[in-house]
Design an enzyme around this catalytic site. Structure first.
Site, mmCIF file in Angstrom:
data_model
loop_
_atom_site.group_PDB
_atom_site.id
_atom_site.type_symbol
_atom_site.label_atom_id
_atom_site.label_comp_id
_atom_site.label_asym_id
_atom_site.label_seq_id
_atom_site.Cartn_x
_atom_site.Cartn_y
_atom_site.Cartn_z
ATOM 1 N N GLU A 96 -34.829 12.884 -53.969
ATOM 2 C CA GLU A 96 -33.915 12.933 -52.815
ATOM 3 C C GLU A 96 -33.433 11.535 -52.424
ATOM 4 O O GLU A 96 -32.300 11.349 -52.000
ATOM 5 C CB GLU A 96 -34.608 13.591 -51.616
ATOM 6 N N GLU A 106 -41.860 20.568 -54.069
ATOM 7 C CA GLU A 106 -42.332 21.024 -52.752
ATOM 8 C C GLU A 106 -42.897 22.440 -52.847
ATOM 9 O O GLU A 106 -43.943 22.756 -52.257
ATOM 10 C CB GLU A 106 -41.184 20.946 -51.731
#
Ligand code: NAI
Length: 676
Positions: free
Chosen positions: A123, A103
């Site tokens: 995730e 990210e």
């Protein structure tokens, strides 16, 4: 003052920002704060390069922070600040760029990667979605299909492939040198990733992916949550991003994510039991496997596959040849599935010999016995190994139920004796129970754990008790299943309930699949020690005597039509069960699905707690990892001990006490169940 994990060094008009936060430069609060302050410091520079010290770039979030409320600065704000920075950032990456790391990279203006760098949004594996724009920027940067692989399937994408997707701008051997070159003649700053449009993709992909994820995710919700969030990338970033963040934060509290995070840490914890702390594993390269049946052949193939040399010892030349054929067949299977190529298979099998002569194994570092489950047969094998092998060679038994202390009685240097209990099929099942006797040395145990790691197993330490951790838990599970049948449930009701609880199969159908004979043999073995007062469901023995030994016999708890493996309810068995209850004066009652689940989970947690209280397992995590990796307990629920802790032992204890009261003198309560 604590030193900051992020430093800024100016080199002319280029700022070098380095994150140095071992072991994996995770996006902890300190790292986030450090990057935030670095962004301020570099303002005025022409360009800033974001690099990491150590073996990897930012490889994820700090999961230990996920149990607490999120602390400032929040990662989405850090990523946004990178994107908004007047001084543009170049991410210069190596190792693994995961989760929050990826990210951060997507917030930079350019991305440069060392060859072999891998990117991922894992995730999903811990029940989450990315929380800092991952699902919003990834489709904009690389396209929807690769973004689905990353976010929904937890796949990693390698740098050269990423280059093709446009996810990185440069791939180079030496990433620092490449960054130095890159910043000398900067291209025009591209549009921020968050402001780009998702490249066009086939509209039906989202629907198709939804169906395939539903089919494969075994009840785990996070793959679909990720897909939902990816869909928000079709909206303006300012709308999609807050929705992603809110869902991420909500999922942190979810049962599923808590369980998966627990399993993640538990897997790491069980690999390092206290019993091996400070002990050094010996190196193992040559292994003997004695007995090349179902288990021995699988163990031999697993060892060969891990690059070990294997001598397989059988009873005679004919059996040795048959065993060799079984190992070769496993190799052929791997070839067919594309696990290795013909040259790889030949190279792997080059390290293999099958023999009937113990002298051929004289130089091995370790021998694993997998002959018939018979004490005398095993003792005879170890006497021969003792005579033929070096005095320090490690001696291991794969016994399921026999007492290793009896098996190893009389062997010289008992510190080298250990149980290595594999699960069937041994080359596939992840679990390895490492069973210690009171004499086993820490060094030998550590060697067992090192071997397990090499074989890519989840190894769990167990002390000695009937069935060790796993089969002892299974016995408790089956006993409660039988009591439920005796008191009013039918096989399909128990199975349906346990499937709904997340098991791939219920206990009756599973027993039919593996065959009832092992349990039958155990019941006979245990008969002498069984208390007269204990409830005993001897209908099981009647089924076995009637030849209802399971699927292979065409009938067991269910009936199987010719060649069809689907269990069909069998009125004959159901009548036998009802008649058994009547004969024992039991008024049958109905059990709801929830009641079946709650009772079985209480029984399992009670047995697990006893196993820990008795010191057979060092900790609850050991019990849970055995359940998940050997017995199909759903990982997304963490394990029975985790579930009991989540539900509260007051509830679990109350259920267990009731179960025990209904079948007096049949259960031993754990302290946890008694005291709560
Ligand atoms: P199996 O019957 O398929 O194989 C036993 C093999 O040992 C046969 O090939 C036999 O020829 C050989 N053998 C017997 N006596 C021998 C001797 N004196 N010297 C050399 N070879 C000899 O049995 P399986 O299922 O492979 O089980 C082996 C062991 O593994 C047992 O202790 C069993 O309890 C344990 N085990 C079995 C599991 C299963 O699911 N079948 C799972 C975990 C452990």
């Amino acid at each position: 003052m604590l030193s900051t994990p992020v430093s800024v060094r100016m080199d002319g008009d280029v700022a070098w920002v380095e994150i140095d936060s071992p072991p994996v430069n995770a996006t902890s609060t300190a790292v986030r704060a450090g990057v935030m302050s670095a962004i301020e410091q570099v303002q005025g520079a022409r360009v800033a390069v974001l690099i990491c010290a150590g073996k990897t770039w930012v490889a994820g979030g700090d999961m230990s922070e996920f149990d607490r409320p999120a602390e400032e600065p929040h990662l989405p704000d850090v990523v946004q600040a990178l994107e908004d920075s007047a001084t543009p950032f170049v991410a210069a990456m190596h190792g693994t760029v995961l989760g929050g790391g990826f990210e951060i990279a997507m917030g930079c203006a350019w991305r440069i990667a060392a060859a072999g760098t891998r990117f991922g949004l894992p995730e999903v594996n811990v029940g989450l979605i990315p929380g800092a724009g991952g699902t919003q920027r990834a489709p904009r940067l690389v396209g929807m299909e690769p973004a689905i692989d990353l976010a929904c399937r937890g796949k990693m994408i390698e740098a050269s492939t990423m280059l093709g997707y446009g996810g990185v701008d440069v791939v180079a051997e030496d990433v620092r040198a490449a960054a130095t070159d890159f910043v000398t003649s900067l291209p025009e700053r591209p549009k921020a990733v968050s402001q780009r449009d998702v490249p066009p993709f086939e509209a039906q992909i989202l629907e198709e992916t939804k169906a395939s994820l539903q089919a494969k995710s075994k009840g785990q919700k996070s793959p679909l949550e990720n897909l939902k969030a990816l869909g928000w990338a079709m909206e303006p970033f300012a709308k999609g991003q807050p929705k992603e963040r809110a869902l991420h934060l909500a999922l942190r509290q979810s049962e599923e994510s808590r369980a998966l995070r627990y399993a993640f840490f538990a897997e790491r914890a069980v690999a390092r039991p206290d019993a091996i702390s400070g002990a050094k594993a010996r190196s193992v390269s040559n292994v003997a496997v004695v007995g090349g049946g179902l288990m021995g052949a699988g163990i031999a193939w697993a060892c060969l596959n891990a690059g070990l040399s294997v001598v397989l010892i059988e009873r005679d030349a004919e059996q040795a040849q048959a065993a060799e054929g079984r190992v070769a067949a496993l190799g052929q299977g791997a070839l067919k599935r594309g696990k290795l190529d013909a040259a790889g298979l030949a190279a792997t099998l080059a390290g293999f010999t099958a023999t009937a002569d113990y002298a051929d194994a004289a130089k091995v570092d370790l021998a694993i016995e997998a002959v018939f489950e018979d004490l005398d047969a095993k003792r005879a094998v170890f006497a021969q190994l003792d005579a033929a092998l070096g005095p320090d060679a490690i001696l291991a038994t794969n016994t399921s139920y026999l007492d290793p202390e009896l098996i190893f009685e009389g062997i010289s240097n008992p510190a080298r004796c250990v149980g290595l209990h594999f699960f069937s099929p041994a080359h596939i099942m992840k679990l390895l129970e490492i069973v210690r006797t009171p004499a086993t040395s820490a060094e030998v145990l550590a060697t067992g754990f090192a071997l397990g790691k090499r074989l890519r197993k989840v190894s769990v330490l167990s002390g000695i008790c009937d069935g060790f951790i796993g089969n002892r838990m299974l016995a408790a599970y089956r006993r409660e299943m039988e009591y439920l049948l005796a008191d009013g449930a039918l096989p399909h009701e128990v199975d349906t309930a346990m499937r709904a609880a997340g098991y791939p199969m219920g206990p009756c159908e599973l027993q039919d699949l593996t065959g009832l004979q092992i349990a039958w043999a155990n019941r006979k073995r245990q008969a002498a020690d069984r208390s007269e007062e204990e409830r005993y469901f001897d209908l099981f023995d009647d089924l076995c005597e009637a030849g209802r030994l399971g699927q292979r016999a065409g009938k067991g708890w269910y009936r199987y039509n010719d060649g069809d493996r689907t269990p069909k309810r069998d009125p004959e068995v159901e009548e036998m069960i009802v008649a058994w209850s009547a004969k024992h004066g039991i008024i049958r009652r109905s059990f709801s699905m929830e009641e079946i689940q709650t009772r079985i989970l209480a029984v399992l947690a009670n047995e697990g707690a006893r196993i820990v209280e008795e010191g057979i397992a060092e900790r609850a995590e050991d019990v849970d990892m055995v359940q998940i990796h050997g017995y199909g307990f759903p990982r997304r629920r963490g394990g029975v001990m985790h579930l009991a802790a989540e539900r509260g032992w007051d509830h679990v204890g109350a259920t267990m006490r009731q179960v025990a009261e209904e079948s007096p003198k049949s259960w031993v309560l754990s302290k946890a169940a008694e005291d709560n």
